[in-house]
Write an enzyme that holds these catalytic residues in place. Structure first.
Site, PDB file in Angstrom:
ATOM      1  N   ASP A 189       0.840  -1.190   0.000  1.00 16.16           N
ATOM      2  CA  ASP A 189       0.000   0.000   0.000  1.00 16.16           C
ATOM      3  C   ASP A 189       0.884   1.251   0.000  1.00 16.16           C
ATOM      4  OD1 ASP A 189      -1.705   2.142   1.336  1.00 16.16           O
ATOM      5  OD2 ASP A 189      -3.214   0.595   1.220  1.00 16.16           O
ATOM      6  N   ASP A 208      -8.652  -7.756  -3.263  1.00 16.24           N
ATOM      7  CA  ASP A 208      -8.554  -6.378  -2.772  1.00 16.24           C
ATOM      8  C   ASP A 208      -9.213  -5.412  -3.752  1.00 16.24           C
ATOM      9  OD1 ASP A 208      -7.813  -4.047  -1.515  1.00 16.24           O
ATOM     10  OD2 ASP A 208      -5.653  -4.302  -1.847  1.00 16.24           O
ATOM     11  N   GLY A 217      -8.071 -10.427   0.878  1.00 14.06           N
ATOM     12  CA  GLY A 217      -8.263  -9.032   0.549  1.00 14.06           C
ATOM     13  C   GLY A 217      -7.026  -8.180   0.750  1.00 14.06           C
ATOM     14  N   HIS A 218      -7.242  -6.975   1.301  1.00 11.84           N
ATOM     15  CA  HIS A 218      -6.221  -5.934   1.354  1.00 11.84           C
ATOM     16  C   HIS A 218      -5.071  -6.289   2.300  1.00 11.84           C
ATOM     17  CE1 HIS A 218      -4.805  -1.857   0.765  1.00 11.84           C
ATOM     18  NE2 HIS A 218      -4.862  -1.588   2.056  1.00 11.84           N
ATOM     19  N   PHE A 219      -5.406  -6.605   3.550  1.00 12.95           N
ATOM     20  CA  PHE A 219      -4.378  -6.913   4.540  1.00 12.95           C
ATOM     21  C   PHE A 219      -4.165  -8.426   4.600  1.00 12.95           C
ATOM     22  CE2 PHE A 219      -5.512  -2.641   6.247  1.00 12.95           C
ATOM     23  CZ  PHE A 219      -4.242  -2.087   6.207  1.00 12.95           C
TER      24      PHE A 219
END
Length: 334
Positions: free
Chosen positions: A149, A283, A309-311
Site C-alpha cells: 500500500d 482487494d 483481501g487488502h491486509f
C-alpha cells in the site's frame, strides 16, 4: 540457663538440618532442570524478542520495531494505510531468527510523532527521506524491502535513490503501474483534479470506522481469522485530533506517485531486483490488475495471488510466510 542451652541446641539442630538439606535442594533443582531439558521438543528454539524503539530523524521521533541479529541481512518492512508497523507484528518473529528486521512507523502513524501539518509536509517524498535517515542512523547499507500500500511509494523512493542498496523486493498490494488504480480511487482522483474543498470533504468517509473495518474484512473468506483489534487499533489513531486532515493531505499527495511509475519500471528493467509478489487478489483498493504488470519488467518475478483481501497477512500468514521465507533464504541469506 536451661532456656539458653535449649535455644542453643535448637539452633545447632537447625544448622545441621540446613546443611544436610542443601545438597538435596540443589540435587532436586538439577533434576528438575534436567527433566525440563529432557521434555523440550527436539529442534525447539527460544522465542524471538521484538524491540520497540525510537530515533529522532530531522527533529521527528520515528518509532520502529526491530528484531534479529545485527549483522544479519536486513529486511525492511514498510506499512500501508491506515495502519503502522503493527501490521507486521506477526511476521517479524517469523523472519527474525535469520534476518535483521526493521519496521518503522511514518509520521502521523502508529507511535511516531504527529507533527503539526502547518509546520511539517505530509508527503511521500518526506516519508522516504525520513526512512532513509533512519536507516543511515542504524547503519543499514543494504536491505530487502517488503512494501505494501503506502509502503510501495515510500519504498520506490528509496530504490530510486539507492538502487544498489536494495537486495530484494516483496510486494503485497502495492502499485507501480497505472493499471492498479480502479473504481475505489475515483473520488481521490476527483480531488486530484481540482484540490477543491468539496472533493476533500467527500474523502472523510475513508477514515471512518466502517471503511477501516472494510479494509480488513472485505474479500476475506473467513473473517474469524482476522483479529478485530486491528481496526479498533487503527481507528483510535485515525481519530486523534488533527489526524484526519493529515490523511486528506496524503490522499492529495498520492498523485505525485504516478509520475514516478515510469522511473520505477525503468529501475526494475535495469536492476532486475529479485522480486516476490504475494498479493491479496480480492482487494478492491489495490486489485490484482496492478499485480500482473510487474511481469512485464521483471520476467523472473515469483508471482502468487492469494485468496484474500487488502491486509493479506492477517488471515493468510500461514500461506504467505513459507513463500516469503523460502524466497529470502534463496535470494539474500548470508
Amino acid at each position: 540457663m536451661k532456656n539458653v542451652r535449649l535455644i542453643g541446641t535448637l539452633a545447632l539442630l537447625s544448622r545441621r538440618r540446613f546443611a544436610f538439606g542443601l545438597p538435596l535442594l540443589t540435587a532436586g533443582a538439577a533434576i528438575s532442570q534436567n527433566a525440563s531439558v529432557a521434555n523440550a521438543k527436539p529442534g525447539s528454539k527460544a522465542p524471538i524478542v521484538t524491540y520497540h524503539r525510537t530515533r529522532t530523524v530531522d527533529g521527528v521521533k520515528i518509532f520502529y520495531r526491530e528484531a534479529g541479529r545485527k549483522g544479519a541481512p536486513v529486511v525492511l518492512l514498510l506499512h500501508g494505510f491506515p495502519t503502522s508497523s503493527h501490521m507486521f507484528r506477526n511476521l517479524i518473529p517469523e523472519l527474525a531468527d535469520r534476518y535483521h528486521v526493521i519496521a518503522p512507523d511514518y509520521p502521523g502513524y502508529g507511535q511516531s510523532d504527529m507533527p503539526d501539518r502547518a509546520k511539517f509536509a505530509y508527503t511521500f517524498d518526506r516519508f522516504g527521506e525520513l526512512v532513509d535517515g533512519l536507516l543511515d542512523q542504524l547503519g543499514v547499507s543494504n536491505f530487502a524491502m517488503y512494501v505494501m500500500d503506502y509502503g510501495a511509494p515510500v519504498g520506490w523512493r528509496l530504490a530510486l535513490k539507492h538502487p544498489e542498496r536494495v537486495t530484494a523486493l516483496i510486494v503485497q498490494n502495492g502499485n507501480a503501474y497505472d493499471e492498479g488504480l480502479k473504481e475505489f480511487w475515483d473520488p481521490i482522483k476527483a480531488y486530484w483534479s481540482d484540490h477543491s474543498e468539496e472533493h476533500r470533504t467527500a474523502l472523510y468517509k475513508l477514515v471512518t470506522p466502517e471503511i477501516t473495518k472494510f479494509q480488513y474484512t472485505d474479500g476475506v473468506s473467513d473473517v474469524a481469522r482476522v483479529a478485530p483489534d486491528n481496526w479498533v487499533h487503527d481507528q483510535a489513531l485515525l481519530d486523534r485530533p488533527g489526524n484526519a486532515e493529515i490523511q486528506m493531505d496524503l490522499f492529495y499527495d498520492y498523485r505525485t506517485n504516478l509520475p514516478l511509475y515510469p522511473k520505477v519500471q525503468a529501475y526494475f528493467r535495469k536492476h532486475q531486483p529479485p522480486t516476490l509478489i504475494v498479493w491479496g487478489k480480492n482487494d478492491k483498493i489495490f486489485p490484482a490488475d496492478g499485480a500482473h504488470p510487474y511481469k512485464r519488467d521483471l520476467p523472473k518475478v515469483e508471482f502468487h495471488l492469494i485468496d484474500t483481501g487488502h491486509f493479506a497477512l492477517e488471515d493468510k500468514a500461514d500461506e504467505m510466510v513459507p513463500l516469503i521465507r523460502d524466497f529470502l533464504n534463496r535470494k539474500i541469506a548470508s
